[in-house]
Write a protein that holds these residues in place. Structure first.
Motif, short mmCIF file in Angstrom:
data_model
loop_
_atom_site.label_atom_id
_atom_site.label_comp_id
_atom_site.label_asym_id
_atom_site.label_seq_id
_atom_site.Cartn_x
_atom_site.Cartn_y
_atom_site.Cartn_z
N GLU A 42 0.98 -1.24 0.20
CA GLU A 42 0.10 -0.01 -0.14
C GLU A 42 0.65 1.20 0.05
O GLU A 42 1.90 1.32 0.56
N LYS A 43 0.68 2.14 -0.80
CA LYS A 43 1.17 3.45 -0.89
C LYS A 43 0.92 4.50 0.26
O LYS A 43 -0.20 4.42 0.61
N VAL A 44 1.71 4.98 0.81
CA VAL A 44 1.73 5.98 2.02
C VAL A 44 1.12 7.19 1.60
O VAL A 44 1.40 7.55 0.23
N VAL A 45 0.67 8.18 2.29
CA VAL A 45 0.20 9.43 1.90
C VAL A 45 1.23 10.36 2.61
O VAL A 45 1.21 10.34 3.87
N ILE A 46 1.73 11.24 1.92
CA ILE A 46 2.74 12.19 2.43
C ILE A 46 2.48 13.57 1.83
O ILE A 46 1.79 13.77 0.93
N PRO A 47 2.97 14.54 2.67
CA PRO A 47 2.73 15.96 2.24
C PRO A 47 3.71 16.36 0.98
O PRO A 47 4.62 15.57 0.59
N GLN A 48 3.42 17.15 0.14
CA GLN A 48 4.00 17.62 -1.11
C GLN A 48 5.40 17.89 -0.73
O GLN A 48 6.38 17.38 -1.34
N PHE A 49 5.80 18.44 0.35
CA PHE A 49 7.20 18.95 0.50
C PHE A 49 8.00 17.79 0.91
O PHE A 49 9.13 17.85 0.41
N VAL A 50 7.17 16.74 1.44
CA VAL A 50 8.25 15.30 1.40
C VAL A 50 8.27 14.80 0.16
O VAL A 50 9.48 14.23 -0.06
N ALA A 51 7.30 14.64 -0.51
CA ALA A 51 7.38 14.13 -1.80
C ALA A 51 8.41 14.78 -2.78
O ALA A 51 9.27 14.22 -3.33
N ASP A 52 8.47 16.08 -2.77
CA ASP A 52 9.60 16.95 -3.59
C ASP A 52 10.97 16.58 -2.84
O ASP A 52 11.95 16.40 -3.80
N TRP A 53 10.99 16.29 -1.62
CA TRP A 53 12.36 16.02 -1.05
C TRP A 53 12.68 14.70 -1.61
O TRP A 53 13.82 14.32 -1.83
N ILE A 54 11.91 13.54 -1.42
CA ILE A 54 12.12 12.31 -1.84
C ILE A 54 12.50 12.35 -3.38
O ILE A 54 13.73 11.60 -3.63
N GLU A 55 11.94 13.12 -4.01
CA GLU A 55 12.44 12.88 -5.44
C GLU A 55 13.52 13.72 -5.80
O GLU A 55 14.45 13.14 -6.68
N LYS A 56 14.11 14.75 -5.09
CA LYS A 56 15.19 15.34 -5.15
C LYS A 56 16.22 14.46 -4.85
O LYS A 56 17.25 14.31 -5.53
N GLU A 57 16.23 13.82 -3.46
CA GLU A 57 17.21 12.85 -3.16
C GLU A 57 17.43 11.72 -4.23
O GLU A 57 18.43 11.25 -4.44
N LYS A 58 16.33 11.18 -4.61
CA LYS A 58 16.37 10.19 -5.57
C LYS A 58 17.15 10.43 -7.03
O LYS A 58 18.14 9.67 -7.28
N ARG A 59 16.68 11.78 -7.23
CA ARG A 59 17.76 12.13 -8.71
C ARG A 59 18.92 12.34 -8.27
O ARG A 59 20.07 12.23 -9.09
N ALA A 60 19.37 12.61 -6.93
CA ALA A 60 20.71 12.67 -6.54
C ALA A 60 21.39 11.28 -6.12
O ALA A 60 22.64 11.19 -5.69
N ASN A 61 20.69 10.21 -6.74
CA ASN A 61 21.12 8.90 -6.30
C ASN A 61 21.49 8.88 -4.70
O ASN A 61 22.41 7.93 -4.46
N SER A 62 20.84 9.49 -3.91
CA SER A 62 21.22 9.25 -2.43
C SER A 62 20.48 7.76 -1.86
O SER A 62 19.92 7.15 -2.56
N GLN A 63 21.44 7.52 -0.82
CA GLN A 63 20.97 6.14 -0.16
C GLN A 63 19.84 6.36 0.76
O GLN A 63 19.76 7.31 1.64
N LEU A 64 19.05 5.54 1.04
CA LEU A 64 17.82 5.60 1.95
C LEU A 64 18.18 5.82 3.39
O LEU A 64 17.77 6.66 3.85
#
Length: 169
Positions: A42-64
């Motif tokens: 199931e997908k979690v529901v998060i605020p837009q600022f958290v989603a933006d941050w996750i996408e930024k970190e994924k583009r930067a190839n950050s580790q979880l």
């Protein structure tokens, strides 16, 4: 039927016998049916600022693991992060699940300023030097403020009232 785990798909998958009685033909229809029953996370529901941050970190190839440990150091929206973490005791788990399984963004309300039968078309910074403000009768074309507080600032200047806008407006 309850959803199956991936392991269950192979546990329940059976082989059909060919004319010689040997088990070597896979029943594709049965496999496809079982695969359709696999439980997707199931997908979690998060605020837009958290989603933006996750996408930024994924583009930067950050580790979880480093992303979770630095979440509160995120320079933008610090107050929002603190509030969100206080209200979401399992915020690290939520971030991890969003990172791994995907997420949906909370539909945050938007606000418009209604002046009589019209709506403010642009925010204060866009008001011309002659002091004229642009209005529209179409709520969809009205300027959508991110917060009621910002709408209220404009109401203090121009009058009117704040109206919450639904997601499809």
């Amino acid at each position: 039927m309850n959803k199956l785990s991936k392991k269950d798909v192979f546990k329940y998958a059976t082989f059909a016998r060919n004319l010689d009685g040997q088990e070597n033909v896979i029943r594709v229809g049965a496999i496809n049916y079982l695969i359709d029953q696999v439980d997707e996370p199931e997908k979690v529901v998060i605020p837009q600022f958290v989603a933006d941050w996750i996408e930024k970190e994924k583009r930067a190839n950050s580790q979880l693991h480093s992303v979770i440990s630095t979440s509160l150091n995120y320079s933008n929206h610090v107050e929002n992060w603190i509030d969100w973490c206080k209200n979401n005791k399992k915020f690290t788990e939520t971030i991890a699940r969003a990172w791994l399984n995907g997420y949906e963004v909370v539909k945050e309300p938007k606000w418009v300023v209604k002046l009589g039968n019209s709506y403010l078309y642009e925010p204060m910074a866009d008001v011309g030097s002659n002091g004229l403000i642009r209005l529209t009768r179409n709520k969809i074309e009205a300027y959508h403020f991110e917060s009621k507080e910002m709408a209220d600032i404009h109401i203090d200047k121009f009058g009117g009232e704040a109206e919450e806008v639904l997601a499809n407006e």
